[in-house]
Scaffold this motif. Structure first.
Motif, PDB file in Angstrom:
ATOM      1  N   ALA A 104      61.354  14.771   9.713  1.00  0.00           N
ATOM      2  CA  ALA A 104      60.428  14.272   8.705  1.00  0.00           C
ATOM      3  C   ALA A 104      58.992  14.650   9.051  1.00  0.00           C
ATOM      4  CB  ALA A 104      60.548  12.756   8.571  1.00  0.00           C
ATOM      5  N   ARG A 105      58.649  14.580  10.337  1.00  0.00           N
ATOM      6  CA  ARG A 105      57.299  14.964  10.759  1.00  0.00           C
ATOM      7  C   ARG A 105      57.069  16.459  10.510  1.00  0.00           C
ATOM      8  NH1 ARG A 105      53.566  12.626  13.858  1.00  0.00           N
ATOM      9  NH2 ARG A 105      54.997  10.954  14.446  1.00  0.00           N
ATOM     10  N   GLU A 106      58.064  17.278  10.813  1.00  0.00           N
ATOM     11  CA  GLU A 106      57.936  18.722  10.571  1.00  0.00           C
ATOM     12  C   GLU A 106      57.728  19.004   9.086  1.00  0.00           C
ATOM     13  OE1 GLU A 106      61.528  20.211  12.213  1.00  0.00           O
ATOM     14  OE2 GLU A 106      60.836  20.101  14.296  1.00  0.00           O
ATOM     15  N   ALA A 107      58.449  18.253   8.245  1.00  0.00           N
ATOM     16  CA  ALA A 107      58.280  18.435   6.798  1.00  0.00           C
ATOM     17  C   ALA A 107      56.876  18.031   6.366  1.00  0.00           C
ATOM     18  CB  ALA A 107      59.324  17.620   6.043  1.00  0.00           C
ATOM     19  N   ASP A 108      56.360  16.918   6.929  1.00  0.00           N
ATOM     20  CA  ASP A 108      55.001  16.482   6.599  1.00  0.00           C
ATOM     21  C   ASP A 108      53.979  17.549   7.001  1.00  0.00           C
ATOM     22  OD1 ASP A 108      55.917  14.123   5.567  1.00  0.00           O
ATOM     23  OD2 ASP A 108      55.452  12.917   7.344  1.00  0.00           O
ATOM     24  N   GLU A 109      54.164  18.129   8.196  1.00  0.00           N
ATOM     25  CA  GLU A 109      53.227  19.146   8.671  1.00  0.00           C
ATOM     26  C   GLU A 109      53.288  20.396   7.792  1.00  0.00           C
ATOM     27  OE1 GLU A 109      54.151  19.750  12.760  1.00  0.00           O
ATOM     28  OE2 GLU A 109      53.229  17.868  13.408  1.00  0.00           O
ATOM     29  N   ARG A 110      54.485  20.716   7.334  1.00  0.00           N
ATOM     30  CA  ARG A 110      54.626  21.887   6.454  1.00  0.00           C
ATOM     31  C   ARG A 110      53.903  21.647   5.134  1.00  0.00           C
ATOM     32  NH1 ARG A 110      58.165  26.226   5.801  1.00  0.00           N
ATOM     33  NH2 ARG A 110      58.461  26.865   3.647  1.00  0.00           N
ATOM     34  N   ILE A 111      54.057  20.445   4.580  1.00  0.00           N
ATOM     35  CA  ILE A 111      53.378  20.121   3.320  1.00  0.00           C
ATOM     36  C   ILE A 111      51.866  20.154   3.524  1.00  0.00           C
ATOM     37  CG2 ILE A 111      52.969  18.283   1.647  1.00  0.00           C
ATOM     38  CD1 ILE A 111      55.925  17.446   2.138  1.00  0.00           C
ATOM     39  N   ALA A 112      51.397  19.580   4.647  1.00  0.00           N
ATOM     40  CA  ALA A 112      49.962  19.578   4.923  1.00  0.00           C
ATOM     41  C   ALA A 112      49.438  21.003   5.076  1.00  0.00           C
ATOM     42  CB  ALA A 112      49.671  18.770   6.186  1.00  0.00           C
TER      43      ALA A 112
ATOM     44  N   ILE B 224      59.618  39.124  12.799  1.00  0.00           N
ATOM     45  CA  ILE B 224      59.983  38.540  11.510  1.00  0.00           C
ATOM     46  C   ILE B 224      59.477  39.464  10.412  1.00  0.00           C
ATOM     47  CG2 ILE B 224      59.860  36.464  10.091  1.00  0.00           C
ATOM     48  CD1 ILE B 224      58.857  34.972  12.578  1.00  0.00           C
ATOM     49  N   SER B 225      60.285  39.687   9.390  1.00  0.00           N
ATOM     50  CA  SER B 225      59.851  40.560   8.302  1.00  0.00           C
ATOM     51  C   SER B 225      58.726  39.898   7.510  1.00  0.00           C
ATOM     52  CB  SER B 225      61.027  40.876   7.371  1.00  0.00           C
ATOM     53  OG  SER B 225      61.357  39.744   6.587  1.00  0.00           O
ATOM     54  N   LYS B 226      57.909  40.710   6.873  1.00  0.00           N
ATOM     55  CA  LYS B 226      56.817  40.191   6.056  1.00  0.00           C
ATOM     56  C   LYS B 226      57.358  39.377   4.885  1.00  0.00           C
ATOM     57  CE  LYS B 226      53.734  43.960   7.361  1.00  0.00           C
ATOM     58  NZ  LYS B 226      53.080  45.226   6.942  1.00  0.00           N
ATOM     59  N   GLN B 227      58.525  39.786   4.367  1.00  0.00           N
ATOM     60  CA  GLN B 227      59.120  39.029   3.268  1.00  0.00           C
ATOM     61  C   GLN B 227      59.509  37.631   3.724  1.00  0.00           C
ATOM     62  OE1 GLN B 227      59.743  40.112  -0.244  1.00  0.00           O
ATOM     63  NE2 GLN B 227      59.607  37.908  -0.084  1.00  0.00           N
ATOM     64  N   ASP B 228      60.085  37.518   4.941  1.00  0.00           N
ATOM     65  CA  ASP B 228      60.454  36.203   5.457  1.00  0.00           C
ATOM     66  C   ASP B 228      59.222  35.360   5.767  1.00  0.00           C
ATOM     67  OD1 ASP B 228      63.128  36.645   5.195  1.00  0.00           O
ATOM     68  OD2 ASP B 228      63.508  37.106   7.305  1.00  0.00           O
ATOM     69  N   ILE B 229      58.168  35.982   6.301  1.00  0.00           N
ATOM     70  CA  ILE B 229      56.931  35.242   6.542  1.00  0.00           C
ATOM     71  C   ILE B 229      56.402  34.689   5.222  1.00  0.00           C
ATOM     72  CG2 ILE B 229      54.517  35.450   7.259  1.00  0.00           C
ATOM     73  CD1 ILE B 229      55.428  37.506   9.334  1.00  0.00           C
ATOM     74  N   ALA B 230      56.458  35.512   4.185  1.00  0.00           N
ATOM     75  CA  ALA B 230      56.008  35.061   2.865  1.00  0.00           C
ATOM     76  C   ALA B 230      56.823  33.862   2.387  1.00  0.00           C
ATOM     77  CB  ALA B 230      56.112  36.208   1.863  1.00  0.00           C
ATOM     78  N   ARG B 231      58.128  33.912   2.591  1.00  0.00           N
ATOM     79  CA  ARG B 231      58.995  32.826   2.125  1.00  0.00           C
ATOM     80  C   ARG B 231      58.827  31.561   2.950  1.00  0.00           C
ATOM     81  NH1 ARG B 231      64.088  36.971   1.446  1.00  0.00           N
ATOM     82  NH2 ARG B 231      63.603  37.628  -0.699  1.00  0.00           N
ATOM     83  N   MET B 232      58.331  31.692   4.182  1.00  0.00           N
ATOM     84  CA  MET B 232      58.121  30.513   5.020  1.00  0.00           C
ATOM     85  C   MET B 232      56.721  29.936   4.876  1.00  0.00           C
ATOM     86  SD  MET B 232      60.201  31.213   8.585  1.00  0.00           S
ATOM     87  CE  MET B 232      60.038  32.998   8.717  1.00  0.00           C
TER      88      MET B 232
END
Length: 224
Positions: A121-129, A161-169
């Motif tokens: 849950a904390r990781e998800a919060d950090e991703r949203i932030a 990591i591919s640029k496409q994957d970086i974009a998706r993350m």
């Protein structure tokens, strides 16, 4: 799972299913019935939402020891994300009913499981932030640091990591990520060699400082 008693471990093993998946094979489909806790023993799996293409979002890349299905295990609802074999991988799936019984019987196991859910849950919060508060360059830089490992005192991503994957993350376009990677190289913050990416010390220091305060931009990337 280290908190399992011998009897509980035996019961879980008796109902466990071991499966192998080839690269790009779907492990879990969003909307399928909850099936239990899944543990990766070898290879890589990718947790993603949306159909593959421009609108796909990568939520996590998990390696050996990684696990998923905790939320569905608890609430019994269908998973919201797909899980795909990023590399050929081996999985062990633990039966939901048996796992729930073990959680009821074992307070130490339940506490460890709760900590795991809290960490996700904390990781998800950090991703949203990060998506809300950081610009694309800072999001890309933070992702690179998160995916790197210390090797002989240097922070390295051994398998690029591919640029496409970086974009998706990072919630960015591939074109924007490509420009950011070029900018990071030109500023001397990263060095790309073959399939490896070397992160310079300045970007590593910035990431260490930002770990305790994810709402702040990476200092090394603040604009002059």
């Amino acid at each position: 799972l280290a908190a399992l008693t011998d009897d509980q471990a035996a019961r879980l093993c008796a109902g466990a299913r071991r499966r192998w998946y080839v690269r790009n094979e779907r492990i879990v489909r969003a909307g399928d019935p909850a099936a239990g806790l899944h543990v990766i023993t070898s290879g890589l799996a990718q947790v993603e939402m949306g159909e593959r293409g421009e609108r796909q979002v990568i939520l996590a890349i998990l390696g050996p020891g990684g696990h998923f299905g905790e939320v569905e295990l608890i609430d019994g609802n269908a998973p919201q994300a797909n899980v795909i074999a990023r590399q050929a991988c081996e999985m062990v799936s633990l039966d939901r009913a048996t796992m729930l019984a073990c959680l009821d019987e074992n307070p130490r196991l339940a506490a460890a499981f709760t900590r795991s859910l809290a960490r996700r849950a904390r990781e998800a919060d950090e991703r949203i932030a990060s998506l809300a508060l950081l610009d694309v360059q800072d999001r890309v830089a933070r992702l690179l640091v998160e995916k790197s490992q210390l090797v002989e005192g240097r922070r390295v991503i051994a398998d690029r990591i591919s640029k496409q994957d970086i974009a998706r993350m990072t919630g960015a376009s591939r074109e924007r990520v490509s420009r950011v990677m070029t900018e990071l190289r030109q500023r001397g913050l990263i060095e790309v060699t073959g399939r490896s990416i070397l992160l310079r010390e300045s970007i590593g220091r910035a990431a260490n400082r930002s770990a305790a305060a994810p709402e702040l931009p990476l200092p090394a990337l603040q604009r002059s």
